[in-house]
Scaffold this active site. Structure first.
Site, PDB file in Angstrom:
ATOM      1  N   CYS A 218       0.813  -1.216   0.000  1.00 26.34           N
ATOM      2  CA  CYS A 218       0.000   0.000   0.000  1.00 26.34           C
ATOM      3  C   CYS A 218       0.848   1.269   0.000  1.00 26.34           C
ATOM      4  CB  CYS A 218      -0.960  -0.014   1.186  1.00 26.34           C
ATOM      5  SG  CYS A 218      -0.150   0.050   2.814  1.00 26.34           S
TER       6      CYS A 218
ATOM      7  N   HIS B  65      -2.410   1.235   6.914  1.00 26.87           N
ATOM      8  CA  HIS B  65      -2.874   1.116   5.532  1.00 26.87           C
ATOM      9  C   HIS B  65      -3.112   2.520   4.975  1.00 26.87           C
ATOM     10  CE1 HIS B  65      -4.368  -0.937   2.022  1.00 26.87           C
ATOM     11  NE2 HIS B  65      -5.507  -0.260   2.060  1.00 26.87           N
TER      12      HIS B  65
ATOM     13  N   GLU C 245      -6.059   1.577  -3.943  1.00 25.50           N
ATOM     14  CA  GLU C 245      -5.263   0.960  -2.879  1.00 25.50           C
ATOM     15  C   GLU C 245      -4.644  -0.337  -3.372  1.00 25.50           C
ATOM     16  OE1 GLU C 245      -7.186  -1.104   0.207  1.00 25.50           O
ATOM     17  OE2 GLU C 245      -8.988  -1.548  -0.949  1.00 25.50           O
TER      18      GLU C 245
END
Length: 292
Positions: A190, A245, A257
């Site tokens: 990510c 994240h 993402e």
């Protein structure tokens, strides 16, 4: 008898030579006459094409109008210059303006500057309210209502950099999640995806991990209501206080993402319950102080 035989060939040769000369002279005379005739015909043709009066080519109406306008302008200018010279002053020295006139000029300049400032303020308001008027088109999520320099070149640079970043991100759709990856060849995690897309375009380079990006002081903290395209959004999936994240907001509630092992880079929706429950915050990395 023998002398006569010698003289006859000589006379014959002389006669032949004279004949050749006469023929050549006649031929030259004929050629000269032909050339003279052709030249005379050409001259007559030219005389017919160009009238004997040698009239000038007539000017178009537009050309005559331009000449008239220039003459009028010269006359008006000369009259103004003549009036500007007063009897008590030499023509070489213009009249000095009084202090009262100077104050009046300064006041008028101040009023004009104030009017210009008001006009610029109205233009900014129009930009915020009618972003669709401008090209390339802006949407509400791209316009920062707190930005007072939207009409400047800086706003165009911000939009251009944002578009470049998003294009770099969208080119990676469908590529696999790879823990620690930050290359289109191997894949991304990510934060590696963000690191790859942003850093070539920023003066201040982003750190590598999601939590470091979340606490990056050069990034402008924004609320969820202020989100616009290109902002980084952070989530706490395994922790409550630390970001583990990160995604990039695309506008209209969507973000891109690199999710987790076994999944590919994708577009997700911020309003899904899963993401709403784990939403931590957002930062704007593309600002006037950070772009190249």
């Amino acid at each position: 008898m023998r002398a006569l035989r010698v003289e006859l060939p000589v006379r014959r040769k002389r006669s032949a030579f004279v004949v050749v000369i006469l023929k050549g002279a006649l031929l030259l005379t004929l050629l000269y006459g032909m050339v003279a005739t052709i030249t005379h015909a050409q001259a007559a043709t030219l005389i017919k094409k160009s009238p004997a009066s040698a009239k000038k080519k007539s000017l178009s109406i537009a050309a005559r109008q331009r000449i008239h306008n220039r003459n009028v302008l010269l006359q008006k200018t000369s009259k103004v210059n003549a009036k500007s010279v007063e009897g008590n002053h030499s023509a070489n020295f213009p009249r000095r303006s009084s202090e009262k006139e100077q104050r009046s000029i300064q006041e008028q300049a101040s009023i004009q500057n104030h009017a210009s400032a008001q006009k610029r303020a109205r233009n900014r308001q129009l930009l915020r309210a009618n972003a669709q008027w401008f090209f390339p088109a802006l949407n509400a999520e791209e316009v920062d209502i707190a930005d007072t320099n939207l009409m400047s070149g800086e706003a165009n640079s911000l939009q251009r950099i944002t578009q470049t970043v998003l294009e770099r991100l969208l080119q990676q759709l469908g590529k696999p999640y790879v823990w620690g990856g930050e290359s289109p060849l191997s894949g991304f995690d990510c934060s590696g995806l963000v690191y790859y897309a942003y850093n070539p375009l920023l003066t201040v380079k982003l750190p590598r991990t999601a939590n470091e990006m979340y606490r990056f002081k050069q990034g402008l903290r924004v609320t969820k209501a202020q989100l616009r395209r290109g902002d980084l959004i952070f989530f706490a999936i395994k922790s409550q206080k630390e970001a583990d994240h990160v995604g990039v907001y695309l506008g209209k509630g969507k973000f891109i993402e690199a999710p987790r092992t076994g999944k590919d880079i994708r577009i997700s929706y911020l309003n899904d319950d899963f993401w709403l429950d784990r939403y931590l915050g957002a930062r704007r990395m593309i600002t006037v102080n950070t772009i190249l």
